[in-house]
Design an enzyme around this catalytic site. Structure first.
Site, PDB file in Angstrom:
ATOM      1  N   HIS A   1      41.351  39.622  37.272  1.00  0.00           N
ATOM      2  CA  HIS A   1      42.433  38.620  37.317  1.00  0.00           C
ATOM      3  C   HIS A   1      41.911  37.315  36.720  1.00  0.00           C
ATOM      4  CE1 HIS A   1      46.366  37.367  38.652  1.00  0.00           C
ATOM      5  NE2 HIS A   1      45.867  36.353  39.342  1.00  0.00           N
TER       6      HIS A   1
ATOM      7  N   ASP B   1      42.604  44.283  37.014  1.00  0.00           N
ATOM      8  CA  ASP B   1      43.098  43.203  37.872  1.00  0.00           C
ATOM      9  C   ASP B   1      43.295  43.710  39.299  1.00  0.00           C
ATOM     10  OD1 ASP B   1      44.543  41.150  39.122  1.00  0.00           O
ATOM     11  OD2 ASP B   1      45.567  40.606  37.269  1.00  0.00           O
TER      12      ASP B   1
ATOM     13  N   SER C   1      49.342  34.106  36.138  1.00  0.00           N
ATOM     14  CA  SER C   1      49.591  34.661  37.464  1.00  0.00           C
ATOM     15  C   SER C   1      50.924  34.127  38.014  1.00  0.00           C
ATOM     16  CB  SER C   1      48.407  34.346  38.392  1.00  0.00           C
ATOM     17  OG  SER C   1      48.479  35.082  39.582  1.00  0.00           O
TER      18      SER C   1
END
Length: 220
Positions: A202, A171, A117
């Protein structure tokens, strides 16, 4: 520069290679500590995993709350302003960790820069601009930072460095289309990208970790 605090895991005595793994927004270096045994088989080879803690700073998208973050995030819209000052400061801090590995006997060409991320975005940003060749770059569920500056700032040293890019198709935080745009941007800039999509949100899946482990085996 004061070095970032880190968590370190060594999979054997006298490691000859290092993976610097950058965590996502609001977590810390412990977040991926538990995946290390899934990436290196017992007795396989000695790697050092360096898992740094980002600095604590206010984050706009989270109501200005202070948390561990590599840079401020105003919004995930591709046209949202980016915290260039924070991005570059964190990139310098990650580069300092690479230098520390050099001082401990690990050449940059034996270092993989990885992240998830926000941490993945930092790995891509720092890796493509690194002045010495890395062993590889891993960006998971992430996106390209300051993409408009890539052409001018990218380093020839890592033009041929392999990049593992992966994203979950479900996601809800970082849309998979941002991952696809990042892939296109990197490929158009001449990078070799191994692109993986997984039917996950995610997060990181067991299948993804298996693929990362195999990729690390080839790179290191």
């Amino acid at each position: 520069m004061t070095l970032l605090e880190t968590v370190e895991v060594e999979t054997g005595a006298q490691p000859r290679s290092t993976v610097i793994w950058l965590h996502g927004l609001g977590t810390d270096g412990h977040d991926f500590e538990a995946v290390v045994p899934e990436l290196v088989r017992p007795g396989e080879r000695a790697l050092r995993f360096v898992l740094p803690h980002a600095a604590i700073r206010p984050v706009t998208i989270n109501g200005g709350m202070s948390m561990r973050a590599w840079y401020d995030i105003v919004g995930f819209d591709r046209h949202a302003a980016q915290d260039e000052t924070g991005i570059r400061a964190s990139s310098d801090a990650v580069t300092a960790l690479i230098r520390r590995e050099n001082e401990r006997g690990i050449p940059t060409e034996r270092v993989v820069l990885a992240g998830f991320s926000q941490g993945g975005a930092m790995a891509l940003f720092t890796g493509t601009r690194a002045k010495e060749k890395l062993a590889g770059i891993i960006g998971l569920s992430c996106y390209m930072l300051l993409g408009a500056t890539l052409a001018a700032e990218h380093s020839a040293a890592n033009q041929s460095t392999a990049i593992f890019l992966a994203h979950g198709t479900h996601d809800p935080v970082v849309d998979v289309r941002l991952g696809e745009e990042t892939r296109r941007l990197l490929e158009e800039a001449g990078y070799s990208v191994a692109w993986h999509r997984y039917p996950i949100p995610h997060s990181v899946s067991p299948e993804e970790l298996t693929h990362i482990a195999a990729w690390l085996r080839r790179m290191l």
